[in-house]
Enzyme design. Structure first.
Site, PDB file in Angstrom:
ATOM      1  N   LYS A  28       0.829  -1.198   0.000  1.00 42.08           N
ATOM      2  CA  LYS A  28       0.000   0.000   0.000  1.00 42.08           C
ATOM      3  C   LYS A  28       0.874   1.263   0.000  1.00 42.08           C
ATOM      4  O   LYS A  28       0.684   2.168  -0.814  1.00 42.08           O
ATOM      5  CB  LYS A  28      -0.866  -0.029   1.263  1.00 42.08           C
ATOM      6  CG  LYS A  28      -1.939   1.039   1.333  1.00 42.08           C
ATOM      7  CD  LYS A  28      -2.587   0.987   2.720  1.00 42.08           C
ATOM      8  CE  LYS A  28      -3.916   1.673   2.725  1.00 42.08           C
ATOM      9  NZ  LYS A  28      -4.982   0.785   2.261  1.00 42.08           N
ATOM     10  N   ARG A 101      -3.213   3.071   8.895  1.00 44.11           N
ATOM     11  CA  ARG A 101      -3.514   1.747   8.339  1.00 44.11           C
ATOM     12  C   ARG A 101      -2.256   0.908   8.242  1.00 44.11           C
ATOM     13  O   ARG A 101      -1.172   1.427   7.994  1.00 44.11           O
ATOM     14  CB  ARG A 101      -4.091   1.875   6.921  1.00 44.11           C
ATOM     15  CG  ARG A 101      -5.482   2.427   6.826  1.00 44.11           C
ATOM     16  CD  ARG A 101      -5.914   2.356   5.357  1.00 44.11           C
ATOM     17  NE  ARG A 101      -7.336   2.677   5.198  1.00 44.11           N
ATOM     18  CZ  ARG A 101      -7.802   3.880   4.896  1.00 44.11           C
ATOM     19  NH1 ARG A 101      -6.976   4.895   4.765  1.00 44.11           N
ATOM     20  NH2 ARG A 101      -9.112   4.058   4.759  1.00 44.11           N
ATOM     21  N   GLY A 110      -8.338  -7.563   6.176  1.00 43.37           N
ATOM     22  CA  GLY A 110      -9.146  -7.685   7.387  1.00 43.37           C
ATOM     23  C   GLY A 110      -8.411  -8.233   8.583  1.00 43.37           C
ATOM     24  O   GLY A 110      -8.985  -8.407   9.660  1.00 43.37           O
ATOM     25  N   MET A 112      -5.628  -6.928  10.016  1.00 45.91           N
ATOM     26  CA  MET A 112      -4.860  -5.990  10.836  1.00 45.91           C
ATOM     27  C   MET A 112      -5.725  -4.792  11.207  1.00 45.91           C
ATOM     28  O   MET A 112      -6.780  -4.539  10.637  1.00 45.91           O
ATOM     29  CB  MET A 112      -3.648  -5.511  10.039  1.00 45.91           C
ATOM     30  CG  MET A 112      -2.863  -6.652   9.409  1.00 45.91           C
ATOM     31  SD  MET A 112      -1.566  -7.245  10.480  1.00 45.91           S
ATOM     32  CE  MET A 112      -0.574  -5.786  10.524  1.00 45.91           C
ATOM     33  N   ARG A 373      -3.695  -1.380  -6.584  1.00 45.60           N
ATOM     34  CA  ARG A 373      -2.895  -2.611  -6.503  1.00 45.60           C
ATOM     35  C   ARG A 373      -3.301  -3.515  -7.660  1.00 45.60           C
ATOM     36  O   ARG A 373      -4.382  -3.337  -8.231  1.00 45.60           O
ATOM     37  CB  ARG A 373      -3.114  -3.320  -5.169  1.00 45.60           C
ATOM     38  CG  ARG A 373      -4.562  -3.651  -4.908  1.00 45.60           C
ATOM     39  CD  ARG A 373      -4.758  -4.214  -3.518  1.00 45.60           C
ATOM     40  NE  ARG A 373      -6.189  -4.334  -3.236  1.00 45.60           N
ATOM     41  CZ  ARG A 373      -6.678  -4.657  -2.047  1.00 45.60           C
ATOM     42  NH1 ARG A 373      -5.885  -4.872  -1.039  1.00 45.60           N
ATOM     43  NH2 ARG A 373      -7.982  -4.767  -1.867  1.00 45.60           N
ATOM     44  N   HIS A 491      -5.129 -43.010  -0.964  1.00 52.18           N
ATOM     45  CA  HIS A 491      -5.435 -43.718  -2.202  1.00 52.18           C
ATOM     46  C   HIS A 491      -6.507 -42.982  -2.992  1.00 52.18           C
ATOM     47  O   HIS A 491      -6.367 -42.726  -4.191  1.00 52.18           O
ATOM     48  CB  HIS A 491      -5.893 -45.138  -1.869  1.00 52.18           C
ATOM     49  CG  HIS A 491      -6.300 -45.937  -3.068  1.00 52.18           C
ATOM     50  ND1 HIS A 491      -7.596 -46.008  -3.504  1.00 52.18           N
ATOM     51  CD2 HIS A 491      -5.567 -46.671  -3.941  1.00 52.18           C
ATOM     52  CE1 HIS A 491      -7.646 -46.757  -4.586  1.00 52.18           C
ATOM     53  NE2 HIS A 491      -6.429 -47.177  -4.867  1.00 52.18           N
ATOM     54  N   ARG A 651       6.785 -48.718 -13.935  1.00 53.63           N
ATOM     55  CA  ARG A 651       7.261 -49.228 -12.649  1.00 53.63           C
ATOM     56  C   ARG A 651       6.829 -50.674 -12.473  1.00 53.63           C
ATOM     57  O   ARG A 651       5.662 -51.003 -12.682  1.00 53.63           O
ATOM     58  CB  ARG A 651       6.690 -48.377 -11.515  1.00 53.63           C
ATOM     59  CG  ARG A 651       7.167 -48.820 -10.146  1.00 53.63           C
ATOM     60  CD  ARG A 651       6.661 -47.936  -9.038  1.00 53.63           C
ATOM     61  NE  ARG A 651       5.224 -48.084  -8.851  1.00 53.63           N
ATOM     62  CZ  ARG A 651       4.505 -47.383  -7.975  1.00 53.63           C
ATOM     63  NH1 ARG A 651       5.088 -46.461  -7.242  1.00 53.63           N
ATOM     64  NH2 ARG A 651       3.218 -47.578  -7.858  1.00 53.63           N
ATOM     65  N   GLU A 778      13.223 -43.470  -3.605  1.00 56.43           N
ATOM     66  CA  GLU A 778      12.106 -43.189  -2.701  1.00 56.43           C
ATOM     67  C   GLU A 778      12.388 -43.666  -1.280  1.00 56.43           C
ATOM     68  O   GLU A 778      11.601 -43.442  -0.371  1.00 56.43           O
ATOM     69  CB  GLU A 778      10.829 -43.851  -3.221  1.00 56.43           C
ATOM     70  CG  GLU A 778      10.977 -45.332  -3.493  1.00 56.43           C
ATOM     71  CD  GLU A 778       9.751 -45.946  -4.193  1.00 56.43           C
ATOM     72  OE1 GLU A 778       8.625 -45.468  -3.976  1.00 56.43           O
ATOM     73  OE2 GLU A 778       9.940 -46.931  -4.938  1.00 56.43           O
ATOM     74  N   SER A 797      14.128 -41.731 -10.803  1.00 53.43           N
ATOM     75  CA  SER A 797      12.882 -40.979 -10.721  1.00 53.43           C
ATOM     76  C   SER A 797      12.564 -40.855  -9.241  1.00 53.43           C
ATOM     77  O   SER A 797      12.483 -41.854  -8.523  1.00 53.43           O
ATOM     78  CB  SER A 797      11.775 -41.742 -11.448  1.00 53.43           C
ATOM     79  OG  SER A 797      10.556 -41.059 -11.266  1.00 53.43           O
ATOM     80  N   CYS A 864       8.363 -38.275  -9.871  1.00 56.77           N
ATOM     81  CA  CYS A 864       7.051 -38.798 -10.193  1.00 56.77           C
ATOM     82  C   CYS A 864       6.128 -38.826  -8.977  1.00 56.77           C
ATOM     83  O   CYS A 864       5.057 -39.388  -9.006  1.00 56.77           O
ATOM     84  CB  CYS A 864       7.161 -40.194 -10.803  1.00 56.77           C
ATOM     85  SG  CYS A 864       7.868 -41.397  -9.660  1.00 56.77           S
ATOM     86  N   TYR A 884      12.951 -33.641 -15.911  1.00 57.23           N
ATOM     87  CA  TYR A 884      11.503 -33.514 -16.069  1.00 57.23           C
ATOM     88  C   TYR A 884      10.787 -33.679 -14.747  1.00 57.23           C
ATOM     89  O   TYR A 884      11.362 -34.187 -13.772  1.00 57.23           O
ATOM     90  CB  TYR A 884      10.972 -34.547 -17.075  1.00 57.23           C
ATOM     91  CG  TYR A 884      11.048 -35.973 -16.577  1.00 57.23           C
ATOM     92  CD1 TYR A 884      10.021 -36.524 -15.793  1.00 57.23           C
ATOM     93  CD2 TYR A 884      12.146 -36.781 -16.858  1.00 57.23           C
ATOM     94  CE1 TYR A 884      10.102 -37.819 -15.307  1.00 57.23           C
ATOM     95  CE2 TYR A 884      12.237 -38.075 -16.378  1.00 57.23           C
ATOM     96  CZ  TYR A 884      11.210 -38.587 -15.604  1.00 57.23           C
ATOM     97  OH  TYR A 884      11.293 -39.852 -15.115  1.00 57.23           O
TER      98      TYR A 884
END
Lengths: 905, 905
Positions: A28, A101, A110, A112, A373, A491, A651, A778, A797, A864, A884
């Site tokens: 601001k 402010r 809202g 502060m 803004r 899952h 896999r 993993e 991966s 992955c 990737y």
């Protein structure tokens, strides 16, 4: 020693700050300064820096006030001069009134404290009344000031269970006089209220209301700093990932009034349409009103532009005559000021090269801008604006890309509720937004029912305690999934996201039974309608129509831009040819994770795998596997064909075998009958497969290394499929991935099998195929010994779901019991299953990349885990040098954008 | 370029090698050389180095033979000269016969190939017959040579299900002539056998038996190299942790014969008593025999010394007359040679400064030493010899310590079976040696029964599918524990080791029911006797008496030596004052892990914790915790008192709450009744506590951070106990340990509670206590962010059980399904729960130490996982710079010794 500058003044076309000083002055404050510099009319004032807030929190109030005193006083003097008024004036000069402010680096709406009309007391109010010729306005402002200041600075508020003492005073006056609203009060009433209010303060705060404007100013400034550390502000920052260290600036600014009569007005406006992105100035305003009136809904705000006003009338069935008379646009009501505002908004948009969200006040015929803004916008608007502004030459391609919020693309990819229908809907519960989109349908409680009803053409919502791989077909059949348990990577959540299907998990107050469910005490049966918003986690009662968004040309243009500016490419996690096709349409360049076990649940395949599990010896297992071979080959054929020319990481079997066996006795009996064996054998086998911690159990390559025949079958299926495709002229590129490697020997043993089978199959088929063998990283130990593994593995991966589980020691199926509390208490900034934990898990990823490259410089690196579609995680992957990221099909566009942004940053 | 030396000759008091060249010459070869150098009579020969074995495996047989040909030929010439014989002699000279034996760096008894009597053919046999004047001996040696060579080098052996073809020939001869044994055969018989044997070779190998001694030599040398890579040799190395790269040396040595008549003999002897450690020369021999006769048991071997012979006669009830006539000692039978042998054995022990295990042959009145090596010994002998030799000045303290095998101390600390009783015992099964010692008792199938029977004075063996904390009291009551499931770090194993109680887990073929068990098909009921050897994992049928060893003075002396030579000290894992006392007696200096939850199962305490779990709100939980407070305080009082003056690390509540609730409906009903609530409430609560992967669930500091009142109660109990003790003049040193930290904030939140309560309590009690607050490092992420955690934590204790679980992704409760297969296949060298995985998990430990010290240089570092009592892991801890290791009380002496050894190395 350089003096630290704590206060930056602005006003009258001059300013000590500017737009790029946001970190110091807050959003601001920086924009208030900037507007002055480009000649936009702004009430004068000054900004106390965010650094002062940090000082305030470390060395305390008194010392900080001492340190900034002289500069603040000078700021007030400058403001007086610019506004031609005097702070606390009791004489000739018009009294300067101030607003105080907060203004942090990031918006915290809202959260502060704010104090308005500061500088009023029994003396100044009289002068204001006199000089403004509006006594009622003066006393109304005074009583508002007392209430606000007493609340914010002095902590005078309603006791628990009591009414607000100021409202009690007002109610008494209105009751006595028979008024409907505060506005009915007379000048005398207001004067009486002021007296009563001061008495309330004295009684509740134990001291007099401060009459000295300077005391008022210091009290307000400190109150704003204090509000940085309120519980709700802290909680908000946590949610929005705003660091506590940033602190807030304080903006002290001359008050201007939109409520000084019919030549005054106030409003908010946008330089473009925030919902659609259309390049159409728009906004709302009210004559003779204060800012809060526009947003509070007590009075109906009017449209600023004529075109907006006409559209509004049409929507509301208002006649043109009525519209002109009661709901005129600012363009009609104050044409000169409208033109001025229109010029300013255009200037601001041009200056900031972005859609602006502005607040303005017209005080007695003069326009003042209070705030500007960059405006919030929908996903669709975000895309359209970027494309338009690029075409207009307002921004360049880099900016167009960086200005997108990748997650917002989600809105463009999934169905949404019809806004009108939503308004009336009854909210039932809130759960985790496990997979985005909106869905409405009839409740079913089993995967079977889901299939049956879907067959009939019904749209169904599958409601389960939690889902398991056995529910897969039911999940396919349903339009949405709702579960009682499970987190963002349960899952249900993972599979639903993969399918692009809406899902809410861990819905609060939900208890799922066999044939009914209750939500917070209300019972629902099969066939009842519910609706799910998977993007917000909200469950609604009844049917709410949905709209399927179309991907228009702008979306494509943004994707093209991302493509041109990216280094890291995006793959998808897909287990079927149709998912692969979807993802390819979204721009996926290959598959990063094809989970072979998902295929085992379709149709009669489950029986072959169960037969294998129950086989007593190697020969029996090989017989059962021989039945699976042609099925798997067909699967791989389809997937490799759909991704022709791109790498497809497949896999090998990963989950523990008990996931394929039924747990209840009835199903076990069915299984025994089907396989022609004693039910006792089935029960014993199921028992023997039971594990205390299946996540850390007999799964992944531990299966392949204890039952090499499984790996042999899968390797054969993959290479046979690839050979067949090759012969047909396709270009299949299978990348065979060994899961759950913890030691290099586990990998070497699996690789040996794969290469041996591949050599055999290629000889049989008389054709060579391009294939790679690599592994998932993993298990923490795999990351720690990645140099050894990379001597053999051609690619890594990162399976960051499991890596996160094991690095934190959190089971994603169980973490729901403490993760929400951890996030609430700030122990964790965010759910590490959603956003990659760069501090901890990230070290393992970096370590594995570094060690992997040290042993094999050209090793192919990807991710992955679920994180592959999460923008901050994607950025981390880019920085870490991955080739990737891979994510569910519906996150591919998001990941592509995030990858381009990471590259441009 | 220096020529690589591949062959080292020895003989006639000269040698090219020596004792410290074991890596190159193997143990046998190095000692053969050394014996020559110190004037001990050794048949001449030469050693082909272990490096040649490595060459052999990499570049292949033909090239290696080429490379070493000249040196081997020179070696044969040197041997001929020293022995005054000629290899393949068909003329004047006596034919040199050779033995070809393997000899690796470490002993691999029976694993590798040996060829004896090499150099014989139809010509040389005649000359030997003539020159030795013993034709029968010559042809007997010849037929033995053909059979051995054909087997080892040419692979002629019995087809599956068939008899060995050579034995068939011998049987035919004996049958035809009516002989009882091979020794009955005449010279003519033997000559016929030789002819038949050569025909067998021709038929089975498809080629003639090689008559050229050089062909025989090369064939034998290569066969020894080949035997390095047989399956059984590889398996043995894996079990004994011998690296494949070491390779074997080959010793080619002139044959000497103990079977050339009554002036010849052969035997094995020991310079001290290998069972007791007594300084008494001893051994066995046979006149007119070959080495294999002494060990095969066909003839009863005789004692070498007179005193040994007399003892033997006494044990066997043999009269002195009979003894002298039939079983004379060598001391009596060949006094001159005995004196010579006695001098040699003394010389060898003095030279090697250790008890020697020797082989000798007397050929026609001349003594030859064939082998010497440090002798294997029992734990008791190991200790006694070290103490004696130190007193004798033969070795210094460092050697005395380094020569101990720490694990062997275990034999001194636990009961053992009476040897005589054991011989007749029926072996039932073999499981994991989960906790050492021997136990015999009646079978019980429940903890309750164990208590009831023990109350009656019965010794019971608790047999369970697996144990849980609910079985604790039963485990205390039992003398041994046998489980169907679970690994070396299962609940049963860990708790049993803590109690110093014998335990076998995962017994093969065991199925445990409610009131009976079957082992490999045989049914056993409650009250039947079984016996367990927890050191070997063997289960016996019936009752076998046990002996409890006493810790004599030598043990204490070894411990004192360890004490003087150690840097790292040893703590114990103990949950009760009695365990603490036991450990302190064993030399523990403090407690490294006191698991507070174990205390919750005793007596009525479980009800208070269950009440807390079932409480609906904070107030209810606090009420229940208030009942636990005095109980816990009392526990801590006792433990801190028992370890007065030493640090006591107390871990806050760690296990998931469901471990405290019953799973079966009956117990749930009992619980509901006892707590006066509806059973449905209990069932629902138990359900809601269910976790898919409890190891990764709501436990550890996740409990303390979601229910801070638990931490408050525990911190209060600890500090109150410490304050009380302090007032009584004791010196309590509690170290409060927060478990399962993954992020620094989790720690900080717990630490804040602990310090706040500690300050409160100390103020209340008016006394200050020394206390520390620190954390367990058991989550990979904690190791990765140890620098952040160490900014706050005063100590780290490595919980390597969990760290191993999470770094590998292995659940120790489930890993039994694949770990044994992994070890068998060589994927893992050893069970990482037994021996710390230095390659992977070790990196995390090192990382955490380094990062921890970087943030807090004086941070206290220890380990409290099961590895703290395992010697190679202890050595790793020393290298990594830990201050202490902590282990179960009965492993404390082992750890102390290992720590001293690590320091001396």
């Amino acid at each position: 020693m350089t003096q630290v500058k704590r206060v930056y003044t602005f006003g009258d076309g001059k300013a000590e700050g500017k737009a790029d000083m946001k970190n110091l002055l807050g959003g601001k404050g920086a924009n208030l300064a900037e507007m002055n510099l480009i000649g936009v009319p702004v009430p004068a004032g000054f900004t106390i820096t965010t650094e002062v807030c940090t000082e305030y929190n470390s060395i305390g109030k008194d010392k900080v006030v001492e340190l900034m005193k002289a500069e603040v006083e000078a700021g007030v003097v400058a403001t007086e001069k610019a506004m031609n008024a005097k702070f606390g004036s009791t004489g000739e000069a018009f009294p300067l009134l101030l607003s105080v402010r907060s203004g942090a680096r990031a918006s915290m709406p809202g959260m502060m404290n704010t104090v308005l009309n500061l500088g009023m007391n029994d003396e100044t109010v009289k002068i204001i009344a006199e000089k403004s010729g509006n006594e009622k306005f003066a006393y109304d402002s005074y009583r508002r000031f007392i209430q606000m200041y007493a609340d914010v600075v002095m902590g005078v508020e309603a006791e628990e269970g009591e009414h607000n003492p100021f409202e009690v005073v007002l109610d008494k006056v209105k009751e006595a006089k028979g008024y409907d609203s505060d506005a009915d009060m007379t000048i005398e009433d207001l004067k009486g209220v002021v007296v009563s209010f001061k008495a309330v303060v004295k009684k509740n705060a134990g001291k007099d209301f401060p009459t000295n404007p300077w005391d008022q100013l210091w009290g307000s400034v400190c109150a704003v700093f204090d509000s940085w550390n309120t519980e709700r502000a802290i909680l908000y920052r946590r949610m929005e990932r705003i660091p506590d260290e940033w602190g807030t600036a304080v903006n002290v600014q001359a008050m201007v009034y939109g409520n000084m009569g019919d030549t005054s007005a106030t409003g908010v406006c946008f330089s473009r349409d925030a919902a659609t992105g259309e390049d159409q100035f728009n906004g709302e305003y009210l004559i003779n009103a204060q800012g809060e009136d526009v947003v509070s809904g007590v009075r109906t705000p009017l449209e600023i532009t004529l075109i907006g006003s006409k559209r509004w009338a049409e929507r509301n069935g208002t006649s043109e005559a009525d519209r002109v008379a009661k709901f005129p646009s600012l363009e009609e009501a104050m044409p000169g000021l409208y033109n001025e505002l229109n010029t300013v908004q255009q200037k601001l948009e041009d200056h900031y090269s972005d859609m602006q969200d502005m607040e303005f006040t017209i005080q007695d015929g003069k326009l003042w801008m209070l705030q500007t803004r960059s405006g919030k916008r929908t996903g669709a608007a975000m895309v359209k604006m970027a494309v338009d502004m690029l075409a207009e030459g307002m921004i360049n391609e880099k900016t167009a890309i960086l200005r997108q919020e990748p997650n917002k693309l989600d809105e463009l990819l999934h169905p949404v509720f019809e806004t009108s229908a939503l308004a009336a809907a009854k909210l039932l519960s809130k759960g985790l937004p496990a997979s985005p989109g909106a869905a409405t349908g009839k409740i079913v409680f089993s995967a079977e029912d889901a299939e049956i009803e879907a067959e009939k053409g019904e749209k169904v919502i599958l409601v389960r305690r939690e889902t398991s791989p056995e529910d897969l077909k039911g999940m396919y059949a349903a339009v949405g999934i709702l579960t009682e348990r499970g987190g963002m990577t349960s899952h249900a959540a993972v599979v639903a996201r993969g399918m692009g299907k809406c899902c809410i998990s861990s819905a609060a107050g939900l208890t799922v039974g066999r044939s009914s469910m209750s939500i917070n005490g209300i019972e629902y049966k099969k066939g009842d309608f519910i609706s799910l918003n998977g993007s917000t986690g909200i469950v609604y009662e009844g049917k709410i129509d949905t709209i399927t968004p179309t991907l228009d040309g702008d979306f494509g243009k943004v994707m093209d831009m991302a493509e041109r500016n990216t280094k890291m490419y995006v793959r998808t996690n897909a287990d079927s040819p149709s998912d692969a096709k979807t993802a390819r349409e979204f721009g996926a360049k290959g598959i990063g994770l094809c989970r072979t076990e998902h295929m085992f649940f379709e149709g009669d395949r489950i029986w072959a795998i169960r037969e294998m599990i129950l086989a007593e010896d190697l020969a029996g297992r090989k017989d059962a596997l021989a039945k699976l071979l042609p099925i798997q080959r067909e699967d791989f054929y389809g997937i490799l064909k759909a991704m022709d020319g791109f790498g497809v990481t497949i896999r090998l079997l990963d989950p523990p075998l008990h996931e394929f066996t039924p747990n209840d006795l009835d199903s076990q009996k069915e299984m025994a009958e089907k396989l022609g064996i004693d039910v006792k054998v089935v029960t014993e086998k199921v028992d023997s497969l039971h594990e205390f911690n299946p996540m850390l159990g007999h799964r992944g390559c531990r299966l392949g290394n204890t039952y090499p025949e499984i790996t042999e079958m899968q390797a054969r299926a993959i290479i046979e499929a690839a050979c067949d495709l090759k012969k047909e002229g396709f270009d299949p590129k299978p990348e065979i991935m060994v899961p759950l490697i913890g030691t290099v020997k586990e990998y070497v043993m699996q690789e040996e099998i794969i290469r041996r089978i591949a050599t055999e199959v290629q000889a049989e088929k008389g054709v060579k195929v391009d294939y790679m063998v690599g592994t998932m990283i993993e298990i923490p130990r795999a990351a720690l010994t990645a140099n050894l593994i990379a001597e053999h593995a051609e690619f890594f991966s990162f399976g960051t779901n499991d890596l996160t589980q094991m690095a934190f020691g959190y089971s994603r199926d169980d973490a729901g019991k403490f993760l929400p509390i951890y996030i609430e208490k700030g122990i964790l900034k965010e759910d590490p299953f959603q956003s990659l934990d760069q501090e901890g898990v990230g070290q393992l990823v970096e370590m594995a990349c570094e060690k992997g490259k040290s042993a094999r410089p050209n090793i192919k690196l990807g991710i992955c885990g679920e994180h592959g579609g999460e923008p901050t995680s994607v950025e981390f992957c880019h920085r870490t040098g991955l080739d990737y990221v891979s994510c569910s099909p519906f996150r591919v566009p998001i990941a592509r954008l995030a990858a381009a942004q990471a590259n441009l940053r």
